[in-house]
Design an enzyme around this catalytic site. Sequence first.
Site, PDB file in Angstrom:
ATOM      1  N   ASN A   1       0.843  -1.207   0.000  1.00  0.00           N
ATOM      2  CA  ASN A   1       0.000   0.000   0.000  1.00  0.00           C
ATOM      3  C   ASN A   1       0.877   1.255   0.000  1.00  0.00           C
ATOM      4  OD1 ASN A   1      -2.725   1.137   0.380  1.00  0.00           O
ATOM      5  ND2 ASN A   1      -2.022   1.767   2.418  1.00  0.00           N
TER       6      ASN A   1
ATOM      7  N   HIS B   1      -4.835   9.853  -2.027  1.00  0.00           N
ATOM      8  CA  HIS B   1      -5.123  11.121  -1.334  1.00  0.00           C
ATOM      9  C   HIS B   1      -4.878  12.246  -2.331  1.00  0.00           C
ATOM     10  CE1 HIS B   1      -5.416   9.256   2.599  1.00  0.00           C
ATOM     11  NE2 HIS B   1      -4.264   8.648   2.416  1.00  0.00           N
TER      12      HIS B   1
ATOM     13  N   GLU C   1      -7.491   4.530   0.449  1.00  0.00           N
ATOM     14  CA  GLU C   1      -7.617   5.647   1.404  1.00  0.00           C
ATOM     15  C   GLU C   1      -8.129   6.898   0.703  1.00  0.00           C
ATOM     16  OE1 GLU C   1      -4.013   6.248   3.682  1.00  0.00           O
ATOM     17  OE2 GLU C   1      -3.608   4.104   3.801  1.00  0.00           O
TER      18      GLU C   1
END
Length: 450
Positions: free
Chosen positions: A203, A240, A269
């Site tokens: 990740n 993000h 995320e």
Amino acid sequence: MKLTSTSVLRIALVSTLVAAGTGAAVLAATSANAATTLAASAAQTGRYFGTAVAAHKLSDSTYVNILNREFDMVTAENEMKMDATEPNQGQFSYGNADRIVNQARAQGKRVRGHALAWHSQQPPWMQRMEGSGLRQAMLNHVTQVATYYRGKIYAWDVVNEAFADGSSGARRDSNLQRTGNDWIEAAFRAARAADPGAKLCYNDYNTDDWSHAKTQGVYRMVQDFKSRGVPIDCVGLQSHFNSASPVPGNYQTTLQRFADLGVEVQITELDIEGSGQTQAENFRRVTQACLAVARCAGITVWGIRDSDSWRASGTPLLFDSGGNKKAAYNAVLEALNAGGTTPPTTTTTTPGGPTGCTAAASVNSWNGGFVATVKVTAGSSAISGWRVTLTLPPGTTVVGAWNAERSGDSGTVDWTNVGHNGSVAAGQSTEFGFQGSGTAEGITPSCATG
Ligand code: G2I
């Protein structure tokens, strides 16, 4: 044509007004049947829709209501990190993580584990370590935590953020990296041994733009792992975004390139700073990119309301601080309901015999639940209605369904077409689906025309 929510509304109104025309009637029927939550809409293509959850917010009823209603995958925002789970060396602490896992599982949701090994959020004792002692401690941590949660985790972020930003495409310097370049594969092997049923992910952030050196560095590592049989199943793109780091034009390419290595891709995320329609269109693009890539298994947003975000001032999420749906929410829901590719799954088919149709089920399952998609195919003649019969294993229950009516929630269930999908031309197909708790192992649908 670019659709705004106003123009979609206008189309819906016009269709209702001219519903005498068959095309318009179909459109109206489709929108009436469209799923109304993020999880249900994503499940229509076999995907999940998740969020990060903070344990201390589980007593906030607005928060929990949205969580329970909209999401079917949960990531602990901080509670499974190394500093939280092993505050003192050899002493493990799972209280807050367990609260999140138990809440999720009680609601039939799956859990992404985050994160087993990371240069950041190390407990103070680990920050002070180097060399073989650190390597040993890291592997013990991976083994202990993955063993503790064995069978409860859909996917683990085994290693988080190990590549450097900038133009090098190289590993990030850290105490873990200094134990040897093979620390990442050692962590993956330890995780596989501890929980063979969990998907194992790498990740990272700033790996969304295909042309960035960091993206290329991660890509080469995953390619190398696949070629040498290092156990890796998925790549997490944190995603993000803000004005300094916008959704790249080649985002879908990035997802597809990773997927082409034979790993699942997961958006892990997601948050996008901004507001109004601009933010909404960015969320729509990200959602559409995932839907276009068969191996993109699902999307997780990094929090529920703007006020829950690690960067709340950027209002980067789908619900405002009052818990109201934002334009970005509507854009994501519309994109999910518009459909997309279906992730690869195992398929069982039974011949329909002389009855004029066949049915085949694809099942995406996890510990404790599954999504089944059933394809109904007409034989050499057109059909004007169908009934699919299948028997669920004992203890299995249907918790939601789309594009079919059902006779019950357990045991042998008859599924019949709804208004808009009964007529299927010769050789053509239509699909319905359902989500269940328990297992769908061995379900063998049979089809009859009705
Ligand atoms: O930074 C955003 C994310 C980037 N990728 C990895 C994620 O794990 C990371 O999440 C954030 C959390 O959203 C924050 O909540 O990670 C931060 C650092 O681990 C989290 O911040 C921490 C603060 O640094 C602590 O001071 C605070 O005690 O949150 C803690 C709990 O609120």
